[in-house]
Design a protein around this motif. Sequence first.
Motif, PDB file in Angstrom:
ATOM      1  N   LYS A  99       0.846  -1.186   0.000  1.00 42.90           N
ATOM      2  CA  LYS A  99       0.000   0.000   0.000  1.00 42.90           C
ATOM      3  C   LYS A  99       0.882   1.238   0.000  1.00 42.90           C
ATOM      4  N   ALA A 100       0.686   2.063  -0.993  1.00 39.87           N
ATOM      5  CA  ALA A 100       1.426   3.306  -1.098  1.00 39.87           C
ATOM      6  C   ALA A 100       0.599   4.408  -0.469  1.00 39.87           C
ATOM      7  N   HIS A 133       3.887   0.777  -8.285  1.00 37.97           N
ATOM      8  CA  HIS A 133       4.130   2.207  -8.086  1.00 37.97           C
ATOM      9  C   HIS A 133       5.579   2.459  -7.698  1.00 37.97           C
ATOM     10  N   ALA A 134       5.994   3.712  -7.873  1.00 29.71           N
ATOM     11  CA  ALA A 134       7.291   4.187  -7.391  1.00 29.71           C
ATOM     12  C   ALA A 134       7.021   5.237  -6.339  1.00 29.71           C
ATOM     13  N   GLY A 135       7.806   5.210  -5.285  1.00 29.29           N
ATOM     14  CA  GLY A 135       7.605   6.160  -4.201  1.00 29.29           C
ATOM     15  C   GLY A 135       6.943   5.488  -3.027  1.00 29.29           C
ATOM     16  N   PRO A 136       6.574   6.198  -2.053  1.00 26.39           N
ATOM     17  CA  PRO A 136       6.491   7.654  -1.932  1.00 26.39           C
ATOM     18  C   PRO A 136       7.843   8.309  -1.646  1.00 26.39           C
ATOM     19  N   VAL A 137       7.980   9.553  -2.099  1.00 22.98           N
ATOM     20  CA  VAL A 137       9.135  10.391  -1.786  1.00 22.98           C
ATOM     21  C   VAL A 137       8.612  11.682  -1.168  1.00 22.98           C
ATOM     22  N   THR A 138       9.320  12.174  -0.163  1.00 26.91           N
ATOM     23  CA  THR A 138       8.850  13.326   0.603  1.00 26.91           C
ATOM     24  C   THR A 138       9.947  14.378   0.742  1.00 26.91           C
ATOM     25  N   ILE A 164       3.855  10.097  -5.389  1.00 26.33           N
ATOM     26  CA  ILE A 164       3.862   8.674  -5.737  1.00 26.33           C
ATOM     27  C   ILE A 164       3.475   8.566  -7.208  1.00 26.33           C
ATOM     28  N   ALA A 165       4.207   7.740  -7.966  1.00 23.06           N
ATOM     29  CA  ALA A 165       3.873   7.474  -9.365  1.00 23.06           C
ATOM     30  C   ALA A 165       3.185   6.118  -9.446  1.00 23.06           C
TER      31      ALA A 165
END
Length: 135
Positions: free
Chosen positions: A41-42, A104-109, A71-72
């Motif tokens: 889960k993103a 998905h890619a990420g999450p990035v913050t 998130i992508a």
Amino acid sequence: MSGSRIRRRSALGVAVLASAVLLVLAGPGVASAKPVKKPAKASCAGHKVRTLPFSTGRVEVFKSRGYLCAIAFDKRPGTRKTMSVSIQARGSRPARDKGSYTHHAGPVTVHAGHRCVRVTGKIGRGGVSSGWILC
């Protein structure tokens, strides 16, 4: 109380505590005929402020207390493909996630405060770049 009695009681207490910890860590076992594999889960904290669609997916941007998260998501999840997502606050280095993923890619913050951010995402051959947004 004698010394040996105290030692026996404390040893029993340690054994009970260790058993309880092992039961909690092991968790309940659930038998299943067919294992179900779901994607991780993103999630990002906060509320969604922007969705950037592109041919092979979308990038979702969230904001919470001066932090921005991206998130992508793949439009057709399931097969492994190269994905990346990055978010950069103006004047700072970008936070990136790049790899071969199925969903998905990420999450990035990043902490943006009140600065503009640039968001990019790429899945396979498709991609998007936002330019400076949320100023």
